[in-house]
Every structure is written in C-alpha cells, then in structure tokens.
Design a protein around this motif. Structure first.
Motif, mmCIF file in Angstrom:
data_model
loop_
_atom_site.group_PDB
_atom_site.id
_atom_site.type_symbol
_atom_site.label_atom_id
_atom_site.label_comp_id
_atom_site.label_asym_id
_atom_site.label_seq_id
_atom_site.Cartn_x
_atom_site.Cartn_y
_atom_site.Cartn_z
ATOM 1 N N ASP A 35 24.654 -15.071 26.297
ATOM 2 C CA ASP A 35 23.222 -15.259 26.055
ATOM 3 C C ASP A 35 22.889 -16.742 25.935
ATOM 4 O O ASP A 35 21.867 -17.201 26.452
ATOM 5 N N ALA A 36 23.747 -17.495 25.259
ATOM 6 C CA ALA A 36 23.518 -18.939 25.122
ATOM 7 C C ALA A 36 23.652 -19.630 26.475
ATOM 8 O O ALA A 36 22.835 -20.500 26.818
ATOM 9 N N LYS A 37 24.647 -19.257 27.261
ATOM 10 C CA LYS A 37 24.825 -19.866 28.586
ATOM 11 C C LYS A 37 23.599 -19.587 29.453
ATOM 12 O O LYS A 37 23.064 -20.498 30.097
ATOM 13 N N ARG A 38 23.159 -18.360 29.453
ATOM 14 C CA ARG A 38 21.975 -17.975 30.239
ATOM 15 C C ARG A 38 20.749 -18.756 29.756
ATOM 16 O O ARG A 38 19.953 -19.248 30.557
ATOM 17 N N ALA A 39 20.590 -18.884 28.445
ATOM 18 C CA ALA A 39 19.444 -19.612 27.880
ATOM 19 C C ALA A 39 19.453 -21.086 28.306
ATOM 20 O O ALA A 39 18.400 -21.649 28.639
#
Length: 195
Positions: free
Chosen positions: A183-187
């Motif tokens: 989720d952090a990478k995508r964000a």
C-alpha cells in the motif's frame, strides 16, 4: 505533615529532553540522532549520523528494533534529537506535498556494502515519476543476470523514500515487495504520477 513534590508536566519533561539533547549534540555525545515524522504512508523514523541520513524506517518495521540495530551496527550513542533532523523532515514534507521531486540531503550508506550498496546508490538515478524493472537496474549495475540480487538490495534499502526503491518493479509491471508494504509503495508511485 509530609510535603509532596510536584511531578513535572509533559511540557516540562519535553523541554528538559530538548535541553539535554541540545547539550549532548553540542558536546558531540550523539552518534545517531533520530526523530519520528508523520507522512501519508505512516509514521517514519528518520536517523542520521554526522555524515548524513543513515536510516529511514516504516513503523511496521518496529522502531525499537530499528533503533537497536542502529545501536548494534553504528553506535550505542543513539538519542532522539529532532532538531538535527529538521531539514530532513522539511524535505520529506515538501516531497509528500508534491513540492519536491528529489532530495538534497547528505546520505550515510554505512549500513550497506558490496553489490547491495552499488544498487542502492543507483536508485536515485531513477527519475521522479518513472519506474524501472529489477532486470533493467541489474543491467545498469553491470550485472544483467543479478536481478534477484537487485531485488534483495531494494528490500534491504536502509533509506526508503529518499533513495527511491519504490520506483523498481517486476519485469511484468507488478509491484514486487516493499519494506513499507505494498500500500505504501503504491501510494508513493501514485503521488509521483499525479505530480
């Protein structure tokens, strides 16, 4: 009649800590200073030595474990010293506010060695808003068949966000892994794509 001492307030304790941290900094008693900053991808621990930022960690990595590792691998003289990291905090805020596309912070690569370190030093060459694959990065590092080692270098990157391992994807375009979670990478990728 017994007299009771007044317990210090939270503000008084905070002020005392700040004074002690400043005094320790002035006397050269802090080898690793750190602070925690809030970000859209969660709280980040940012730590520095006299040479530069040495570690950025996501909360899911366990801040206590990260601090213990810094004490074991860099120096046991680790202290919360927010003022030392004002510039880093400001640059991270600017990045997350889409006002910064690169970082101008001194970096300390003391936690990396060998091929991993070579790969991690290449990561800032991936332009903001762009991605590359593990295989392409292996090729850029001069070891075209070492794409798995590139993946390991990205997974062990001690300076995520500032050293942008989030810009490295699998050959099929899928995300791969990330210390801060997918989720952090995508964000981070979405933030950069929207700029």
């Amino acid at each position: 009649m017994n007299e009771t001492k007044n317990e210090p307030t939270g503000g008084e304790l905070s002020a005392l800590h700040d004074r002690l941290a400043r005094a320790a900094e002035e006397r050269g008693l802090i080898d690793v200073g750190y602070r925690v900053v809030d970000s859209p991808v969660g709280r980040l621990l940012v730590a520095s030595t006299e040479h530069g930022i040495v570690r950025i960690a996501f909360e899911r990595e366990g801040f206590d474990s990260v601090l213990q590792a810094l004490a074991d691998r860099v120096s046991p003289r680790v202290l919360e010293a927010p003022a030392r990291l004002d510039r880093a905090a400001a640059e991270l805020d600017e990045y997350f506010a889409k006002r910064r596309t690169g970082f101008d912070l001194p970096l300390d690569f003391a936690l990396t060695r060998g091929f991993r370190g070579e790969v991690q030093r290449l990561l800032p060459t991936i332009a903001y808003g762009h991605t590359t694959s593990y295989a392409e990065l292996a090729n850029a590092a001069g070891r075209p068949r070492a794409f798995r080692a590139v993946g390991t270098a990205c997974a062990t990157n001690p300076l995520p966000v500032v050293v942008p391992c989030h810009r490295v994807l699998r050959g099929d375009g899928s995300l791969g892994g990330y210390a801060g979670g997918l989720d952090a990478k995508r964000a981070l990728l979405d933030l950069e794509a929207a700029a």
